[in-house]
Scaffold this motif. Sequence first.
Motif, PDB file in Angstrom:
ATOM      1  N   ALA A  67       0.833  -1.210   0.000  1.00  0.00           N
ATOM      2  CA  ALA A  67       0.000   0.000   0.000  1.00  0.00           C
ATOM      3  C   ALA A  67       0.863   1.254   0.000  1.00  0.00           C
ATOM      4  O   ALA A  67       1.973   1.273   0.531  1.00  0.00           O
ATOM      5  CB  ALA A  67      -0.891   0.000   1.230  1.00  0.00           C
ATOM      6  N   GLY A  68       0.337   2.303  -0.594  1.00  0.00           N
ATOM      7  CA  GLY A  68       1.011   3.598  -0.593  1.00  0.00           C
ATOM      8  C   GLY A  68       1.617   3.956  -1.937  1.00  0.00           C
ATOM      9  O   GLY A  68       1.818   5.118  -2.250  1.00  0.00           O
ATOM     10  N   LYS A  71      -1.833   5.141  -4.362  1.00  0.00           N
ATOM     11  CA  LYS A  71      -2.825   5.540  -3.355  1.00  0.00           C
ATOM     12  C   LYS A  71      -4.211   5.717  -3.948  1.00  0.00           C
ATOM     13  O   LYS A  71      -5.216   5.474  -3.289  1.00  0.00           O
ATOM     14  CB  LYS A  71      -2.385   6.837  -2.675  1.00  0.00           C
ATOM     15  CG  LYS A  71      -1.203   6.612  -1.730  1.00  0.00           C
ATOM     16  CD  LYS A  71      -0.956   7.805  -0.852  1.00  0.00           C
ATOM     17  CE  LYS A  71       0.228   7.613   0.062  1.00  0.00           C
ATOM     18  NZ  LYS A  71      -0.114   7.087   1.386  1.00  0.00           N
ATOM     19  N   ALA A  91      -3.462   4.009   0.936  1.00  0.00           N
ATOM     20  CA  ALA A  91      -4.658   4.063   1.731  1.00  0.00           C
ATOM     21  C   ALA A  91      -5.686   5.043   1.155  1.00  0.00           C
ATOM     22  O   ALA A  91      -5.352   6.164   0.770  1.00  0.00           O
ATOM     23  CB  ALA A  91      -4.328   4.474   3.166  1.00  0.00           C
ATOM     24  N   ASN A 116       8.881   8.421   5.171  1.00  0.00           N
ATOM     25  CA  ASN A 116       7.770   9.206   4.636  1.00  0.00           C
ATOM     26  C   ASN A 116       6.851   9.670   5.748  1.00  0.00           C
ATOM     27  O   ASN A 116       6.680   9.008   6.763  1.00  0.00           O
ATOM     28  CB  ASN A 116       6.992   8.395   3.587  1.00  0.00           C
ATOM     29  CG  ASN A 116       5.848   7.590   4.190  1.00  0.00           C
ATOM     30  OD1 ASN A 116       4.754   8.119   4.410  1.00  0.00           O
ATOM     31  ND2 ASN A 116       6.103   6.321   4.499  1.00  0.00           N
ATOM     32  N   ASN A 144      -6.511  -0.778   0.810  1.00  0.00           N
ATOM     33  CA  ASN A 144      -6.015  -0.406   2.129  1.00  0.00           C
ATOM     34  C   ASN A 144      -6.832   0.794   2.603  1.00  0.00           C
ATOM     35  O   ASN A 144      -6.889   1.830   1.944  1.00  0.00           O
ATOM     36  CB  ASN A 144      -4.529  -0.049   1.965  1.00  0.00           C
ATOM     37  CG  ASN A 144      -3.817   0.268   3.249  1.00  0.00           C
ATOM     38  OD1 ASN A 144      -3.930   1.378   3.763  1.00  0.00           O
ATOM     39  ND2 ASN A 144      -3.062  -0.674   3.766  1.00  0.00           N
ATOM     40  N   ASN A 177      -6.216  -0.467   7.923  1.00  0.00           N
ATOM     41  CA  ASN A 177      -4.899   0.095   8.222  1.00  0.00           C
ATOM     42  C   ASN A 177      -5.011   0.972   9.461  1.00  0.00           C
ATOM     43  O   ASN A 177      -5.548   2.078   9.403  1.00  0.00           O
ATOM     44  CB  ASN A 177      -4.397   0.895   7.017  1.00  0.00           C
ATOM     45  CG  ASN A 177      -3.087   1.598   7.319  1.00  0.00           C
ATOM     46  OD1 ASN A 177      -2.473   1.358   8.364  1.00  0.00           O
ATOM     47  ND2 ASN A 177      -2.660   2.457   6.424  1.00  0.00           N
ATOM     48  N   LYS A 213      -3.613  -4.642   9.114  1.00  0.00           N
ATOM     49  CA  LYS A 213      -2.181  -4.370   8.925  1.00  0.00           C
ATOM     50  C   LYS A 213      -1.601  -3.770  10.199  1.00  0.00           C
ATOM     51  O   LYS A 213      -2.125  -2.792  10.733  1.00  0.00           O
ATOM     52  CB  LYS A 213      -1.979  -3.420   7.745  1.00  0.00           C
ATOM     53  CG  LYS A 213      -0.499  -3.160   7.445  1.00  0.00           C
ATOM     54  CD  LYS A 213      -0.323  -2.503   6.098  1.00  0.00           C
ATOM     55  CE  LYS A 213       1.126  -2.179   5.817  1.00  0.00           C
ATOM     56  NZ  LYS A 213       1.303  -1.544   4.510  1.00  0.00           N
ATOM     57  N   THR A 241       4.832  -5.861   8.126  1.00  0.00           N
ATOM     58  CA  THR A 241       4.505  -4.717   8.940  1.00  0.00           C
ATOM     59  C   THR A 241       4.418  -3.427   8.121  1.00  0.00           C
ATOM     60  O   THR A 241       4.872  -3.382   6.987  1.00  0.00           O
ATOM     61  CB  THR A 241       5.599  -4.445  10.012  1.00  0.00           C
ATOM     62  OG1 THR A 241       6.775  -3.977   9.344  1.00  0.00           O
ATOM     63  CG2 THR A 241       5.932  -5.645  10.819  1.00  0.00           C
ATOM     64  N   GLY A 264      12.128  -0.094   4.131  1.00  0.00           N
ATOM     65  CA  GLY A 264      13.278  -0.577   3.373  1.00  0.00           C
ATOM     66  C   GLY A 264      14.179  -1.487   4.195  1.00  0.00           C
ATOM     67  O   GLY A 264      13.785  -2.033   5.228  1.00  0.00           O
ATOM     68  N   GLY A 291      11.103  -4.237   3.775  1.00  0.00           N
ATOM     69  CA  GLY A 291      12.488  -4.425   3.344  1.00  0.00           C
ATOM     70  C   GLY A 291      12.716  -5.456   2.271  1.00  0.00           C
ATOM     71  O   GLY A 291      13.864  -5.693   1.883  1.00  0.00           O
ATOM     72  N   TYR A 312       7.485  -2.019  -1.284  1.00  0.00           N
ATOM     73  CA  TYR A 312       7.368  -0.661  -1.816  1.00  0.00           C
ATOM     74  C   TYR A 312       8.779  -0.116  -2.043  1.00  0.00           C
ATOM     75  O   TYR A 312       9.183   0.183  -3.168  1.00  0.00           O
ATOM     76  CB  TYR A 312       6.575   0.214  -0.833  1.00  0.00           C
ATOM     77  CG  TYR A 312       6.335   1.644  -1.289  1.00  0.00           C
ATOM     78  CD1 TYR A 312       7.324   2.365  -1.943  1.00  0.00           C
ATOM     79  CD2 TYR A 312       5.118   2.271  -1.076  1.00  0.00           C
ATOM     80  CE1 TYR A 312       7.109   3.673  -2.373  1.00  0.00           C
ATOM     81  CE2 TYR A 312       4.888   3.577  -1.498  1.00  0.00           C
ATOM     82  CZ  TYR A 312       5.895   4.271  -2.144  1.00  0.00           C
ATOM     83  OH  TYR A 312       5.679   5.558  -2.555  1.00  0.00           O
ATOM     84  N   THR A 313       9.550  -0.018  -0.971  1.00  0.00           N
ATOM     85  CA  THR A 313      10.876   0.608  -1.061  1.00  0.00           C
ATOM     86  C   THR A 313      11.785  -0.152  -2.040  1.00  0.00           C
ATOM     87  O   THR A 313      12.580   0.471  -2.764  1.00  0.00           O
ATOM     88  CB  THR A 313      11.509   0.687   0.343  1.00  0.00           C
ATOM     89  OG1 THR A 313      10.552   1.315   1.222  1.00  0.00           O
ATOM     90  CG2 THR A 313      12.789   1.498   0.337  1.00  0.00           C
TER      91      THR A 313
HETATM   92  C1  LIG Z   1       5.700   6.704   0.608  1.00  0.00           C
HETATM   93  C2  LIG Z   1       5.035   5.584   1.336  1.00  0.00           C
HETATM   94  C3  LIG Z   1       3.658   5.631   1.533  1.00  0.00           C
HETATM   95  C4  LIG Z   1       3.012   4.593   2.213  1.00  0.00           C
HETATM   96  N1  LIG Z   1       1.660   4.642   2.365  1.00  0.00           N
HETATM   97  C5  LIG Z   1       1.025   3.611   2.985  1.00  0.00           C
HETATM   98  C6  LIG Z   1      -0.386   3.612   3.121  1.00  0.00           C
HETATM   99  O1  LIG Z   1      -1.070   4.504   2.632  1.00  0.00           O
HETATM  100  N2  LIG Z   1      -0.961   2.571   3.789  1.00  0.00           N
HETATM  101  C7  LIG Z   1      -0.219   1.542   4.322  1.00  0.00           C
HETATM  102  O2  LIG Z   1      -0.764   0.623   4.939  1.00  0.00           O
HETATM  103  N3  LIG Z   1       1.123   1.525   4.195  1.00  0.00           N
HETATM  104  C8  LIG Z   1       1.749   2.521   3.547  1.00  0.00           C
HETATM  105  N4  LIG Z   1       3.109   2.488   3.398  1.00  0.00           N
HETATM  106  C9  LIG Z   1       3.857   1.366   4.012  1.00  0.00           C
HETATM  107  C10 LIG Z   1       4.133   0.250   3.018  1.00  0.00           C
HETATM  108  O3  LIG Z   1       2.941  -0.311   2.519  1.00  0.00           O
HETATM  109  C11 LIG Z   1       4.980  -0.862   3.686  1.00  0.00           C
HETATM  110  O4  LIG Z   1       4.236  -1.431   4.748  1.00  0.00           O
HETATM  111  C12 LIG Z   1       6.289  -0.323   4.250  1.00  0.00           C
HETATM  112  O5  LIG Z   1       6.840   0.664   3.415  1.00  0.00           O
HETATM  113  C13 LIG Z   1       7.324  -1.429   4.439  1.00  0.00           C
HETATM  114  O6  LIG Z   1       7.611  -2.059   3.211  1.00  0.00           O
HETATM  115  P1  LIG Z   1       8.900  -1.698   2.307  1.00  0.00           P
HETATM  116  O7  LIG Z   1      10.099  -1.774   3.209  1.00  0.00           O
HETATM  117  O8  LIG Z   1       8.880  -2.737   1.222  1.00  0.00           O
HETATM  118  O9  LIG Z   1       8.685  -0.326   1.774  1.00  0.00           O
HETATM  119  C14 LIG Z   1       3.773   3.506   2.725  1.00  0.00           C
HETATM  120  C15 LIG Z   1       5.155   3.454   2.509  1.00  0.00           C
HETATM  121  C16 LIG Z   1       5.793   4.475   1.825  1.00  0.00           C
HETATM  122  C17 LIG Z   1       7.277   4.399   1.625  1.00  0.00           C
END
Ligand SMILES: Cc1cc2nc3c(=O)[nH]c(=O)nc-3n(C[C@H](O)[C@H](O)[C@H](O)COP(=O)(O)O)c2cc1C
Length: 351
Positions: A67-68, A71, A91, A116, A144, A177, A213, A241, A264, A291, A312-313
């Motif tokens: 998610a994110g 959006k 979300a 963020n 989400n 969320n 979540k 997480t 990340g 991560g 995401y990252t």
């Molecule tokens: C810019 C950004 C925006 C995010 N927005 C949301 C969100 O709207 N809802 C949500 O549940 N998680 C959001 N996340 C969290 C990610 O879904 C994910 O749980 C978190 O970044 C860990 O994963 P990663 O290390 O692969 O990035 C966001 C993360 C980033 C970096």
Amino acid sequence: MRLYDAAKPLLFQLPAETAHETVHAALRAAQGTPVTSAIERRLAVDDERLRTTAFGLDFPNPVGVAAGFDKNAEIPRALAALGFGHVEVGAVTAEGQPGNPRPRLFRLPEDRALINRMGFNNDGADAVGPRLARADVPVPVGVNIGKSKVTPLAEADDDYRYTYERCADGGDYFVVNVSSPNTPGLRELQDREHLERIIAALVDAGASPLLVKLSPDLTDAAVEEALAVVEDFDLDGVITTNTTTERPASLRGVNRAETGGLSGKPIEERATRAVRFVAERTDVPVVGVGGVADAAGAYAKIRAGASLVQLYTGLVYEGPTVARDVNRGLLDLLARDGFEGVEEAVGADLN
Ligand SMILES: Cc1cc2nc3c(=O)[nH]c(=O)nc-3n(C[C@H](O)[C@H](O)[C@H](O)COP(=O)(O)O)c2cc1C
């Protein structure tokens, strides 16, 4: 040389959110055109051994977009064409909202991390719901759901319900969320009483499959409380997480003191531990996120009990071929360890 090796230094010269918007615009332009089909042929790894089923849905592979990233549900089809096996949009909140002032997204390249404090910027459920219902996406799409900033915590249940009802037609699964760190008070909704009210409202509205979540910053006892709610309401899964507000001492990036949620590499191990902790205590599918950037990382979460993983990252640092690379690498790891398919490896490291 991969295209992203050339594009990344240019993108990384831009402010992080501008780079994200640039990539988003390119994917939006490509979506639904022959370009997407061509990309899909190169990046989708079609292999029986990667297929998996969770909460009643069939996934072509276990690697999804967290998610994110999308959006407003503008590019789910393009993200599927990059080879992802599911896309979680949002979300989404009941009210459209601008989020926090910019800058609100920061890279920590030395740490392969982001911080963020977006604050749930999104078009709102009235806009996103119909857009999602029109989208034709070949993989499962999760929604989400977050809380609108203007809505008091005590009225959160109605807020979540409103968003669910607007998005019900377009989503294949739904996520409560309550773990993003950038909406004041939101994470308090993880406590049992609040969570029960929100979930009761969503279950009553018909939300299914429904997942929760969690934050990596919960104590073990708080996770256990949340899992008790999952059990009581017979929910369908747990995503663990979200980002952390903690800052490991190892961080080197100049942006490390920025306020917000860290994602990340620096949260990878912690998120994998959280997957294991949850998987050891529940029978529902666990979605592992935090991560993941390569096959080894995805595999570690799967072996720790994740039925699906998300990232995401990793997409920011590894680029648009990341899903293909993770999926291909997973096939090698499964073969190395004698598993016939990914489902067999889920929880292999649990006692
Ligand atoms: C810019 C950004 C925006 C995010 N927005 C949301 C969100 O709207 N809802 C949500 O549940 N998680 C959001 N996340 C969290 C990610 O879904 C994910 O749980 C978190 O970044 C860990 O994963 P990663 O290390 O692969 O990035 C966001 C993360 C980033 C970096």
